[in-house]
Design a protein around this motif. Structure first.
Motif, mmCIF file in Angstrom:
data_model
loop_
_atom_site.group_PDB
_atom_site.id
_atom_site.type_symbol
_atom_site.label_atom_id
_atom_site.label_comp_id
_atom_site.label_asym_id
_atom_site.label_seq_id
_atom_site.Cartn_x
_atom_site.Cartn_y
_atom_site.Cartn_z
ATOM 1 N N VAL A 179 6.589 7.831 14.774
ATOM 2 C CA VAL A 179 5.208 8.187 15.614
ATOM 3 C C VAL A 179 5.625 8.974 16.976
ATOM 4 O O VAL A 179 4.934 10.038 17.311
ATOM 5 N N VAL B 232 -2.986 11.575 10.824
ATOM 6 C CA VAL B 232 -4.159 10.591 10.770
ATOM 7 C C VAL B 232 -4.205 10.022 12.146
ATOM 8 O O VAL B 232 -5.160 9.578 12.817
ATOM 9 N N VAL B 233 -3.001 10.107 12.977
ATOM 10 C CA VAL B 233 -2.910 9.409 14.379
ATOM 11 C C VAL B 233 -3.730 10.355 15.283
ATOM 12 O O VAL B 233 -4.218 10.045 16.104
ATOM 13 N N THR C 112 8.618 2.933 12.238
ATOM 14 C CA THR C 112 7.374 3.697 12.160
ATOM 15 C C THR C 112 7.030 4.120 13.648
ATOM 16 O O THR C 112 6.701 5.434 13.960
ATOM 17 N N GLU D 133 -0.376 11.156 6.318
ATOM 18 C CA GLU D 133 0.169 10.257 7.418
ATOM 19 C C GLU D 133 0.619 11.172 8.644
ATOM 20 O O GLU D 133 0.786 12.340 8.480
ATOM 21 N N HIS D 134 0.677 10.562 9.632
ATOM 22 C CA HIS D 134 0.889 11.294 11.022
ATOM 23 C C HIS D 134 -0.224 12.099 11.334
ATOM 24 O O HIS D 134 -0.606 11.734 12.560
ATOM 25 N N SER E 166 -2.899 3.848 13.399
ATOM 26 C CA SER E 166 -4.132 4.349 13.251
ATOM 27 C C SER E 166 -4.830 3.389 12.583
ATOM 28 O O SER E 166 -6.232 3.327 12.751
ATOM 29 N N GLY F 154 4.450 7.201 4.004
ATOM 30 C CA GLY F 154 4.394 6.597 5.239
ATOM 31 C C GLY F 154 5.265 7.384 6.269
ATOM 32 O O GLY F 154 4.785 8.637 6.345
ATOM 33 N N SER F 155 5.931 6.832 7.377
ATOM 34 C CA SER F 155 6.338 7.440 8.641
ATOM 35 C C SER F 155 7.355 8.521 8.287
ATOM 36 O O SER F 155 7.710 9.198 9.118
ATOM 37 N N ILE G 138 -4.771 2.495 9.341
ATOM 38 C CA ILE G 138 -5.007 2.943 7.798
ATOM 39 C C ILE G 138 -4.270 1.522 7.034
ATOM 40 O O ILE G 138 -4.994 1.123 6.061
ATOM 41 N N ASP G 139 -3.244 1.207 7.628
ATOM 42 C CA ASP G 139 -2.326 0.122 6.625
ATOM 43 C C ASP G 139 -3.487 -1.085 6.554
ATOM 44 O O ASP G 139 -3.629 -1.595 5.576
ATOM 45 N N ILE H 96 0.449 5.552 1.335
ATOM 46 C CA ILE H 96 -0.270 6.552 1.989
ATOM 47 C C ILE H 96 -0.145 7.816 1.093
ATOM 48 O O ILE H 96 0.900 7.968 0.799
ATOM 49 N N ASN I 203 1.045 1.986 18.455
ATOM 50 C CA ASN I 203 0.098 2.809 18.403
ATOM 51 C C ASN I 203 -0.433 2.955 16.998
ATOM 52 O O ASN I 203 -0.861 4.254 16.582
ATOM 53 N N LYS J 270 0.900 -1.221 0.070
ATOM 54 C CA LYS J 270 0.025 0.074 -0.038
ATOM 55 C C LYS J 270 0.924 1.247 0.091
ATOM 56 O O LYS J 270 2.153 1.192 0.334
ATOM 57 N N GLY K 215 7.530 1.904 4.713
ATOM 58 C CA GLY K 215 6.325 2.850 4.602
ATOM 59 C C GLY K 215 5.234 2.077 3.582
ATOM 60 O O GLY K 215 4.351 2.525 3.036
HETATM 61 O O1 PMV Z 1 3.736 2.178 8.543
HETATM 62 P P1 PMV Z 1 4.080 3.542 7.666
HETATM 63 O O2 PMV Z 1 5.437 3.829 7.637
HETATM 64 O O3 PMV Z 1 3.419 3.274 6.283
HETATM 65 O O4 PMV Z 1 3.519 4.931 8.448
HETATM 66 C C1 PMV Z 1 2.229 4.748 8.993
HETATM 67 C C2 PMV Z 1 1.619 5.991 9.034
HETATM 68 C C3 PMV Z 1 1.664 6.875 10.193
HETATM 69 O O5 PMV Z 1 0.392 7.730 9.963
HETATM 70 C C4 PMV Z 1 3.030 7.566 10.221
HETATM 71 C C5 PMV Z 1 1.356 5.709 11.177
HETATM 72 C C6 PMV Z 1 0.036 5.318 11.476
HETATM 73 O O6 PMV Z 1 -0.355 4.394 12.238
HETATM 74 O O7 PMV Z 1 -1.271 5.774 10.825
#
Ligand code: PMV
Length: 319
Positions: free
Chosen positions: A196, A20-21, A192, A17-18, A149, A276-277, A151-152, A13, A147, A11, A105
């Motif tokens: 975060v 969204v937390v 990540t 990102e961020h 969010s 991503g992060s 989304i992944d 993002i 922790n 996937k 990411g």
């Molecule tokens: O796992 P990554 O690197 O795709 O990043 C996740 C996206 C963040 O918003 C940074 C963390 C999250 O849990 O949504």
């Protein structure tokens, strides 16, 4: 020997990102060009509970029992054993392969979780719908990211572009045109969980500034959703680049990512940002199909260790 085989995509993002937390919206899309595959071979004659994990890419061939409890895959399988309410898994080989770069990411951990859950539910004859798979995959994501969010696991489970707000109902985005995206990898692995945690620390110390950044990211994400629905690709590009500036303000970019973003823009991308992060991992560039090769070349010259051309098809978003 017949095997059960399940796979799950990677996937990206696209934006948000961020933020969204902190309950702002984010958009993620599945990337079919990269995937994880899990194959389970039953071994009916082997001793009960004998599970062998094989990951040829990293030279792993190990009895599950011999892996340390802290090993994420062992931890995931322990959670799944509880979930399926069994004392041990029937004897089997679990063979895992992936084309998703790890810790960068692109969803490697969520993709593995979704493929593993799907393969095991089939192997054990316990049917699960997507809602259930997503819920369990979220529990497994917590092992990797502390922790998350969510989304992944959501975009990978449903394999459709999603507009995601933590704790709210998932909204799918119907695309009207394919999106051509070039992904450039810095080659830097970044955690990540650490990225975060860093944002959280700065948010605690500079709350007003960070809340404003998150809200601006939220506005951009909502505008991108509208532009996606209308197929206004160049508008999306401008908004993606604005999102990258806000990620720089959050201090989650790095020189290598900024250089790749610059290179993609100079080579004619509509827009570019880290994805991503951050602090390493990958960036993405939204491009016209005719510009894919020139953007890939520019990224390679600017230091990308690899590039991927991802095509996000409208059929993925219908409905
Ligand atoms: O796992 P990554 O690197 O795709 O990043 C996740 C996206 C963040 O918003 C940074 C963390 C999250 O849990 O949504």
């Amino acid at each position: 020997m017949t095997a059960i085989s399940r796979s799950a995509s990677g996937k990206l993002i696209l934006c948000g990102e961020h933020a969204v937390v902190y309950n702002r919206p984010a958009i993620a899309v599945p990337v079919d060009q990269i995937a994880t595959s899990v194959k389970i071979f039953a071994k009916p004659l082997a001793e009960k509970g004998l599970v062998t994990i094989l990951i040829p890419q990293i030279g792993m061939e190990s009895n599950l029992k011999n892996l340390p409890d802290s090993q994420p895959l062992k931890h995931s399988l322990a959670i799944l054993q509880d979930y399926f309410k069994i004392n041990h898994f029937p004897a089997c080989d679990i063979r895992i392969s992936s084309t998703i770069p790890i810790s960068s990411g692109l969803g490697s951990s969520a993709s593995l979780s979704v493929a593993l859950i799907r393969a095991l539910s089939e192997f054990l004859g316990q049917k699960m719908d997507n809602e259930e798979i997503n819920r369990v995959a979220f529990d497994l994501e917590k092992i990797h990211h502390g922790n998350p969010s969510g989304i992944d696991n959501t975009v990978i489970t449903y394999a459709r572009p999603v507009y995601f707000i933590r704790g709210e109902e998932i909204e799918f985005i119907p695309l009207v045109k394919p999106l051509d995206i070039v992904i450039g990898c810095t080659g830097i692995r970044a955690s990540t969980a650490q990225a975060v945690a860093g944002v959280r620390e700065r948010w605690i110390n500079q709350r007003l500034k960070y809340d404003e950044i998150f809200s601006n990211v939220g506005k951009i994400t909502t505008q991108i959703r509208e532009s996606l629905r209308q197929g206004k690709i160049s508008d999306i590009g401008l908004l993606l680049t604005q999102n990258h500036k806000l990620l720089q303000e959050m201090e989650v970019s790095c020189d290598e990512l900024d250089e790749l973003v610059e290179a993609a823009m100079s080579a004619g991308a509509f827009g570019a940002k880290l994805t991503g992060s951050g602090r390493g991992g990958n960036m993405l560039a939204l491009v016209d199909a005719s510009a894919v090769e020139q953007v890939k070349d520019a990224l390679t010259q600017a230091g990308a260790v690899s590039t991927i051309h991802a095509i996000i098809q409208p059929s993925k978003g219908v409905g």
